[in-house]
Design a protein around this motif. Structure first.
Motif, short mmCIF file in Angstrom:
data_model
loop_
_atom_site.label_atom_id
_atom_site.label_comp_id
_atom_site.label_asym_id
_atom_site.label_seq_id
_atom_site.Cartn_x
_atom_site.Cartn_y
_atom_site.Cartn_z
N UNK A 20 0.83 -1.21 0.00
CA UNK A 20 0.00 0.00 0.00
C UNK A 20 0.86 1.26 0.00
N UNK A 21 1.94 1.25 0.79
CA UNK A 21 2.86 2.40 0.81
C UNK A 21 3.44 2.64 -0.59
N UNK A 22 3.83 1.57 -1.26
CA UNK A 22 4.40 1.69 -2.60
C UNK A 22 3.38 2.29 -3.57
N UNK A 23 2.15 1.82 -3.50
CA UNK A 23 1.10 2.31 -4.41
C UNK A 23 0.80 3.78 -4.13
N UNK A 24 0.66 4.15 -2.85
CA UNK A 24 0.38 5.54 -2.49
C UNK A 24 1.50 6.46 -2.96
N UNK A 25 2.75 6.03 -2.80
CA UNK A 25 3.89 6.83 -3.24
C UNK A 25 3.84 7.08 -4.74
N UNK A 26 3.51 6.05 -5.50
CA UNK A 26 3.44 6.20 -6.95
C UNK A 26 2.29 7.12 -7.37
N UNK A 27 1.14 7.01 -6.67
CA UNK A 27 0.00 7.88 -6.97
C UNK A 27 0.36 9.34 -6.67
N UNK A 28 0.98 9.58 -5.51
CA UNK A 28 1.37 10.94 -5.14
C UNK A 28 2.37 11.52 -6.14
N UNK A 29 3.28 10.68 -6.60
CA UNK A 29 4.28 11.15 -7.56
C UNK A 29 3.61 11.61 -8.86
N UNK A 30 2.59 10.87 -9.29
CA UNK A 30 1.86 11.27 -10.50
C UNK A 30 1.10 12.57 -10.29
N UNK A 31 0.52 12.74 -9.08
CA UNK A 31 -0.23 13.96 -8.79
C UNK A 31 0.70 15.19 -8.77
N UNK A 32 1.88 15.01 -8.22
CA UNK A 32 2.85 16.11 -8.14
C UNK A 32 3.39 16.46 -9.52
N UNK A 33 3.65 15.41 -10.33
CA UNK A 33 4.18 15.64 -11.66
C UNK A 33 5.54 16.30 -11.61
N UNK A 35 5.99 19.50 -10.80
CA UNK A 35 5.91 20.74 -10.02
C UNK A 35 6.92 20.81 -8.89
N UNK A 36 7.35 19.64 -8.39
CA UNK A 36 8.32 19.62 -7.29
C UNK A 36 9.28 18.45 -7.49
N UNK A 37 10.37 18.65 -8.22
CA UNK A 37 11.31 17.56 -8.53
C UNK A 37 11.88 16.88 -7.29
N UNK A 38 12.15 17.66 -6.23
CA UNK A 38 12.72 17.06 -5.01
C UNK A 38 11.74 16.09 -4.36
N UNK A 39 10.49 16.52 -4.25
CA UNK A 39 9.47 15.66 -3.67
C UNK A 39 9.27 14.40 -4.52
N UNK A 40 9.30 14.60 -5.82
CA UNK A 40 9.13 13.46 -6.73
C UNK A 40 10.25 12.44 -6.55
N UNK A 44 9.74 8.53 -5.39
CA UNK A 44 10.26 7.40 -6.18
C UNK A 44 11.11 6.48 -5.30
N UNK A 45 11.94 7.10 -4.43
CA UNK A 45 12.76 6.32 -3.50
C UNK A 45 11.92 5.50 -2.54
N UNK A 46 10.85 6.10 -2.02
CA UNK A 46 9.95 5.38 -1.10
C UNK A 46 9.30 4.19 -1.81
N UNK A 47 8.84 4.41 -3.04
CA UNK A 47 8.19 3.34 -3.79
C UNK A 47 9.15 2.19 -4.07
#
Length: 199
Positions: A20-33, A35-40, A44-47
């Motif tokens: 679930x953590x992996x899936x949520x991380x990937x979804x959040x990364x797509x939402x951010x796009x 707009x924030x390379x550091x957060x992205x 990606x590292x978390x996933x």
């Protein structure tokens, strides 16, 4: 019964939570796009870490499951774990996981260490050997077991600079269960890794 209960709890609770953590991380990364390379990058590292832990957890659940104690199960697990990537790279792997190996039961410590030895060997071969054929075979006589992995790849120098943590770790695992590990490799004949020990 305790081993079966622990395996079920690990799978249902920790394993599913990591997925679930992996899936949520990937979804959040797509939402951010973009707009924030550091957060992205962090997401990606978390996933990736979550997926890695899911794989390790899957191995742990399988190892402690009392319904998977046989030599047949271990050879099948090693084959199944890599069948997709082998197929994608055009690599064939033959095994002799005979039906009578269903009656050969390995102590938990032996099964864990032998499994991890040959999982490491197969993964290293996929990454570095450029092989297109692999073989995983087992033999039993009296209380002795012999398991061999072979690839027809480019080989490596086992005594030179390629001697890294991977080879050290699998030799250490073999010694922990009173076994011997022989590694023979060269450009002309590929790589052969053989474990011999008592069961």
């Amino acid at each position: 019964r305790l081993r079966a209960d622990i395996a079920a709890d690990l799978h249902d609770n920790i394993g599913s939570g990591l997925t679930e953590i992996s899936i949520i991380s990937e979804v959040l990364n797509k939402l951010i796009g973009n707009s924030n390379p550091n957060a992205s990058e962090y997401l990606i590292g978390i996933a990736e870490k979550s997926r890695s832990l899911v794989g390790s957890m899957s191995d742990t659940v399988w190892l402690i499951n009392p319904r998977r104690d046989s030599l047949y199960d271990m050879l099948q697990r090693l084959k199944d774990n890599t069948k997709d990537i082998l197929a994608a790279q055009g690599i064939t792997m033959n095994t002799n996981n005979k039906d009578d190996f269903n009656k050969v039961f390995l102590p938990l410590e032996h099964r864990q260490n032998i499994y991890l030895i040959f999982k490491e060997a197969i993964n290293n071969s996929i990454k570095h050997s450029s092989a297109d054929k692999m073989e995983l075979t087992a033999e039993i006589w009296k209380k002795q077991i012999k398991i061999s992995f072979y690839d027809n790849g480019k080989g490596f120098d086992t005594t030179g600079r390629y001697e890294g943590n991977g080879l050290y770790n699998i030799k250490k695992r073999a010694a922990q269960i009173g076994g011997e590990l022989e590694i023979v490799s060269g450009k002309e004949y590929g790589t052969n890794i053989t474990f011999i020990g008592s069961i």
